[in-house]
Design an enzyme around this catalytic site. Sequence first.
Site, PDB file in Angstrom:
ATOM      1  N   LEU A  76       0.819  -1.216   0.000  1.00 39.72           N
ATOM      2  CA  LEU A  76       0.000   0.000   0.000  1.00 39.72           C
ATOM      3  C   LEU A  76       0.854   1.267   0.000  1.00 39.72           C
ATOM      4  O   LEU A  76       0.319   2.374  -0.095  1.00 39.72           O
ATOM      5  CB  LEU A  76      -0.930   0.026   1.229  1.00 39.72           C
ATOM      6  CG  LEU A  76      -1.843  -1.177   1.455  1.00 39.72           C
ATOM      7  CD1 LEU A  76      -2.753  -0.932   2.665  1.00 39.72           C
ATOM      8  CD2 LEU A  76      -2.708  -1.455   0.248  1.00 39.72           C
ATOM      9  N   TYR A 149      -0.253  10.076 -11.913  1.00 37.97           N
ATOM     10  CA  TYR A 149      -0.633   9.137 -10.852  1.00 37.97           C
ATOM     11  C   TYR A 149      -1.269   7.894 -11.463  1.00 37.97           C
ATOM     12  O   TYR A 149      -0.869   6.762 -11.161  1.00 37.97           O
ATOM     13  CB  TYR A 149      -1.590   9.842  -9.883  1.00 37.97           C
ATOM     14  CG  TYR A 149      -2.057   8.958  -8.755  1.00 37.97           C
ATOM     15  CD1 TYR A 149      -1.141   8.343  -7.910  1.00 37.97           C
ATOM     16  CD2 TYR A 149      -3.408   8.722  -8.538  1.00 37.97           C
ATOM     17  CE1 TYR A 149      -1.564   7.519  -6.873  1.00 37.97           C
ATOM     18  CE2 TYR A 149      -3.840   7.910  -7.508  1.00 37.97           C
ATOM     19  CZ  TYR A 149      -2.912   7.311  -6.681  1.00 37.97           C
ATOM     20  OH  TYR A 149      -3.332   6.502  -5.666  1.00 37.97           O
TER      21      TYR A 149
END
Length: 333
Positions: A76, A149
Amino acid sequence: MKALITGGAGFIGSHLAERLLELGHEVAVLDDLSTGSIDNIAHLKAARHFSYVVDSVTSEPLLAEMIDRSEVVFHLAAAVGVKLIVERPVHTIETNVHGTEVVLKHANKKKKLVFIASTSEVYGKSADVPFREAADCVLGPSAKHRWAYACSKLIDEFLALAYWKEKKLPVIIVRLFNTVGPRQTGQYGMVLPTFVRQALAGDSITVFGDGTQSRSFTYVGDVVDALVALAAEPRAIGEVFNIGNRGEISIRDLAERVKTLAGSDSPIQLIPYDEAYEEGFEDMPRRVPDISKLRALIGYEPKVGLDEIIRRVIDRMREHEVPQNRTSRAAVP
Ligand code: UDP
C-alpha cells in the site's frame, strides 16, 4: 497468516493492520511516514503479533528480509492525494513505480502473494460508467501532471500482471475507489476530511469547480474486509478488482451533507480548478465502480453508508484534531 503491510502507518494500511490483528493474524508494517503517521498505529503497538519498522520500501535488504518473514504482502506504500501529485510529480512517479518494482522483485524469490493497491484514477476520463475492470482507461496528456498518478499505477498493474504471467508470482490487483473514514487526513487533498475539518472550524467549505462532479465513497472498513476476503480466495490470483461502493454523490451535495451532519454554519465556497490545483487541471465528472466481479467472487457488499461514514469522520475529528470550534453545533442526527 503473517502479513507485511507496506504503507501500514497510512490511513488504509493502519485499518488493515487493525483488522488483521483482530482476526488473529500476525502483522509487520513497513512505512517511511512520508504521508503516514505513527499516531495511526499507536494503538496497535502493544499487540503481541504486531511489529513495525520506519523505513522506505526502497531499502532493499530490509524489504527483502521483511518479505521473507511474511506469507502475504499488502503493498500500500505509495504517493497518494491529488494535491501531492500535482505539487510533487517526480516524487509520485518514482515512489509508485520503483516501490512496486522492488516489492515484486523480492516477493518473486519465494513466490509470496502480493496485493497491489491501484486506484479508480486509472479509468481517467472514461464516460463508460460504471467502470468495469476490463474497460478502457482514458487518460489525458502527459503535460497534465494529474495523469502521472494513474499512469504510475497502471505501470504497477502491468508489471504485477507480467510477473504473474511470466514467473507465476501470485498477485492480486485492487483498484480502490474514493476510500474514506476516520484517520484520513485532508493534508494531501482528500475531499471528505477537508470538508469535515472546514465545517467543524466554521471555515468556508471549499468546493472545487462547480461541484457537479460526483464520486462514490467507500468506508475504509468495507475496503479492508474485501482485502482480507480476497487474500483467502485462490481464484483472485492474477485478477484485477474494483473495490468501491455504487452510491454516488455530487461534491456540492457532499458539502451540504457534511455541513448538516456537523451542525455547521460554514459557507460553501466555489473555487475554480485552476486556482485549487493548477492551470488546465482536468477533473473527472463521475467515478462509479462496477463491483459485480468482487461480489461474484467473495460476496462483497459494502455495509457502511455515506451518512454514517461522515458521522464517524466528524466524531473522530472532534475527538482528536479540532480544538473546540467557533460555529459548529452538536451533530444533527
Ligand atoms: N475537492 C473539492 N474540495 C476540496 C478537495 C477536493 O471540491 O477541498 C473535489 C475534487 O476536485 C474532486 C473531488 O472533490 O472533484 C474528490 O477529490 P479527492 O481529492 O478527494 O479525490 P479524487 O477523486 O480527485 O481522487
